[in-house]
Scaffold this motif. Sequence first.
Motif, PDB file in Angstrom:
ATOM      1  N   UNK A  40     -44.188  -1.083  16.686  1.00  0.00           N
ATOM      2  CA  UNK A  40     -44.534  -0.077  15.703  1.00  0.00           C
ATOM      3  C   UNK A  40     -45.581  -0.598  14.716  1.00  0.00           C
ATOM      4  N   UNK A  41     -45.370  -1.810  14.249  1.00  0.00           N
ATOM      5  CA  UNK A  41     -46.296  -2.379  13.269  1.00  0.00           C
ATOM      6  C   UNK A  41     -47.675  -2.654  13.859  1.00  0.00           C
ATOM      7  N   UNK A  78     -42.531  -6.404   4.310  1.00  0.00           N
ATOM      8  CA  UNK A  78     -41.632  -5.281   4.084  1.00  0.00           C
ATOM      9  C   UNK A  78     -41.686  -4.923   2.598  1.00  0.00           C
ATOM     10  N   UNK A  79     -41.318  -3.718   2.277  1.00  0.00           N
ATOM     11  CA  UNK A  79     -41.327  -3.323   0.871  1.00  0.00           C
ATOM     12  C   UNK A  79     -39.967  -3.601   0.255  1.00  0.00           C
ATOM     13  N   UNK A  84     -32.984  -4.576  -5.891  1.00  0.00           N
ATOM     14  CA  UNK A  84     -32.566  -3.743  -4.748  1.00  0.00           C
ATOM     15  C   UNK A  84     -31.124  -4.107  -4.379  1.00  0.00           C
ATOM     16  N   UNK A 223     -34.110  -9.312   9.910  1.00  0.00           N
ATOM     17  CA  UNK A 223     -33.940  -8.084  10.708  1.00  0.00           C
ATOM     18  C   UNK A 223     -35.143  -7.848  11.614  1.00  0.00           C
ATOM     19  N   UNK A 224     -36.264  -8.491  11.315  1.00  0.00           N
ATOM     20  CA  UNK A 224     -37.461  -8.332  12.150  1.00  0.00           C
ATOM     21  C   UNK A 224     -37.504  -9.349  13.296  1.00  0.00           C
TER      22      UNK A 224
ATOM     23  N   UNK B  78     -28.074   3.787   8.631  1.00  0.00           N
ATOM     24  CA  UNK B  78     -27.683   3.421   7.275  1.00  0.00           C
ATOM     25  C   UNK B  78     -28.734   3.853   6.240  1.00  0.00           C
ATOM     26  N   UNK B  80     -31.396   3.792   3.475  1.00  0.00           N
ATOM     27  CA  UNK B  80     -32.383   2.817   3.009  1.00  0.00           C
ATOM     28  C   UNK B  80     -33.061   2.012   4.096  1.00  0.00           C
ATOM     29  N   UNK B  81     -32.708   2.238   5.351  1.00  0.00           N
ATOM     30  CA  UNK B  81     -33.316   1.504   6.465  1.00  0.00           C
ATOM     31  C   UNK B  81     -33.775   2.483   7.547  1.00  0.00           C
ATOM     32  N   UNK B  82     -34.876   2.129   8.194  1.00  0.00           N
ATOM     33  CA  UNK B  82     -35.212   2.844   9.422  1.00  0.00           C
ATOM     34  C   UNK B  82     -34.322   2.303  10.534  1.00  0.00           C
ATOM     35  N   UNK B  84     -33.938   1.834  14.581  1.00  0.00           N
ATOM     36  CA  UNK B  84     -34.653   1.830  15.852  1.00  0.00           C
ATOM     37  C   UNK B  84     -33.733   1.325  16.952  1.00  0.00           C
ATOM     38  N   UNK B  93     -32.852  -2.551  12.536  1.00  0.00           N
ATOM     39  CA  UNK B  93     -33.127  -1.887  11.254  1.00  0.00           C
ATOM     40  C   UNK B  93     -34.407  -2.466  10.680  1.00  0.00           C
ATOM     41  N   UNK B  94     -35.165  -1.652   9.949  1.00  0.00           N
ATOM     42  CA  UNK B  94     -36.302  -2.208   9.214  1.00  0.00           C
ATOM     43  C   UNK B  94     -36.350  -1.608   7.818  1.00  0.00           C
ATOM     44  N   UNK B  95     -37.031  -2.343   6.932  1.00  0.00           N
ATOM     45  CA  UNK B  95     -37.284  -1.826   5.586  1.00  0.00           C
ATOM     46  C   UNK B  95     -38.765  -1.485   5.442  1.00  0.00           C
ATOM     47  N   UNK B  96     -39.413  -1.153   6.545  1.00  0.00           N
ATOM     48  CA  UNK B  96     -40.810  -0.699   6.482  1.00  0.00           C
ATOM     49  C   UNK B  96     -40.908   0.502   5.542  1.00  0.00           C
ATOM     50  N   UNK B  97     -42.140   0.755   5.049  1.00  0.00           N
ATOM     51  CA  UNK B  97     -42.309   1.871   4.106  1.00  0.00           C
ATOM     52  C   UNK B  97     -41.767   3.196   4.652  1.00  0.00           C
ATOM     53  N   UNK B  99     -41.397   6.944   5.860  1.00  0.00           N
ATOM     54  CA  UNK B  99     -42.215   7.809   6.708  1.00  0.00           C
ATOM     55  C   UNK B  99     -41.803   9.237   6.365  1.00  0.00           C
ATOM     56  N   UNK B 103     -36.617   7.218   4.396  1.00  0.00           N
ATOM     57  CA  UNK B 103     -36.108   6.028   5.076  1.00  0.00           C
ATOM     58  C   UNK B 103     -34.604   6.076   4.992  1.00  0.00           C
ATOM     59  N   UNK B 108     -39.106   7.938  13.240  1.00  0.00           N
ATOM     60  CA  UNK B 108     -39.012   6.538  13.669  1.00  0.00           C
ATOM     61  C   UNK B 108     -37.890   6.377  14.698  1.00  0.00           C
TER      62      UNK B 108
END
Lengths: 286, 189
Positions: A40-41, A78-79, A84, A223-224, B78, B80-82, B84, B93-97, B99, B103, B108
């Motif tokens: 995706x990235x 990641x953001x 958080x 997680x990545x 969950x 706050x996470x995407x 996949x 799970x990702x914390x990508x921006x 969409x 999120x 996604x």
Amino acid sequence: MEPLGDELAREGIELELFIQAMHRRHGYDFSQYAPASLRRRVRQLAERFGCDSISALTGRALHEPKLLPQLLEGLSVPVSDMFRDPAVFRALREKVLPLLASYPQINIWQAGCAHGEEVYSLAILLEEEGLYERSRIFATDLSANALRQAEEGIYPLREAKQWSRNYQAAGGTRSLVDYYNARYDLLKLDDQLRRNITFAQHNLASDRVFCEAHLVLCRNVLIYFSNPLQDHCLALFRDSLVRGGFLCLGMCESIDFADSAGDFAAADASLRIYRLAANGAAMAAP
Amino acid sequence: MMNAAAIVVGCSTGGLDALKLLLGGLDRRLPQPLLVCCHTGSETIELLCELLGRVSALPVIAAAERHAVRGGHVQLAPTGYHLLVEPDRRFALTTDPRVNHSRPSIDVLFASAATVWREALIGVVLTGASADGAEGLRLVRRAGGCAIVQSPADAQIPVMPQAALDRAGADYCVPLNDIPPLLNRLCLP
């Protein structure tokens, strides 16, 4: 239109070639990253660079070395938010820092700090608990661009409201406004907060331990990674931590499939705060 | 009847009521995994699992990072996470921006599920106030999968199903009440 099956198969090959190019041309190995999010990235990166395929992006990665910082930024950042998951920062404040207070010098490693939101959150915690003078935070990331932004400590002002709520929920004793200046639509964190932070580039996939840490934070980074690379990183954290030192991961991370997880005991399982077991045996939670 | 291996469901505003009805009407023998992305705005997903678990025919759990997708279970993205799905059918799970301001994002989840299950995937888009899910459903169809959209006129908020119809079209566009029997028919041998 090309059938999707063919397209995905072709894209899979292109992705492999891109990963190889990044490794052989630039020395960065992404082969152990989790495939779904990496795909995706890389797709998004290709789009951002105006490339109509991953192959075209690979061409630019090979021919234009000056693009490397932007490529790494796109592949890694990641953001996050300040404070958080407030419950985690509250637990750090109330349960972890009091135990770290017994050390004359406290070393904290934030691995994969991205734009630094959580690094400064940590600095504020230490400041308010009266520990910051004898603390040192090593904030590392793969991306030099991300580190530069982290070092500036400038963020969109629109985040302030949510971050203030997070700060209060995390047990903040003052007001978050005390720690920043707002101008136009940006907020700039107090330079004083940076005084004991060292920002440095570090690649979790290939670089070694560089400090003896009492606390390692690595939230929403593993997680990545694929299971083997996740395991590698947990071993790295184990080797960096003092006996009884703490590890804090992201709140939805699972270490159920990592051999090195056996070296850690849950201090608070639901918040993903772990403690390095003494002598490799499980140790009671604090 | 098709050879369905998995079901993905997306919803937003009005989604809680819609999900209750959908999950309550499923046949408890369904062997497929059912993955749900619902924009809840709540802090944690546990409460939603519990609420839905009371009425659902299948057990409702949060999708767990790195764990295998489970057949016969409803698994929620969950907060706050995407969410996949990896090629080996494990969750990531990702914390990508965000969409579509969201999120988790339905697009996604659907995109990664379409990559994995292709023509054996069923995508369902229900009520909601954004266009999230439209592009994802297009990819589900493009991969040969089956698209079910709640009729906009029947939806609490028609924006999301309408956006999905406009972008992806649908194999079935039916009122919510008809979706559980349809899924049972498509998914049971």
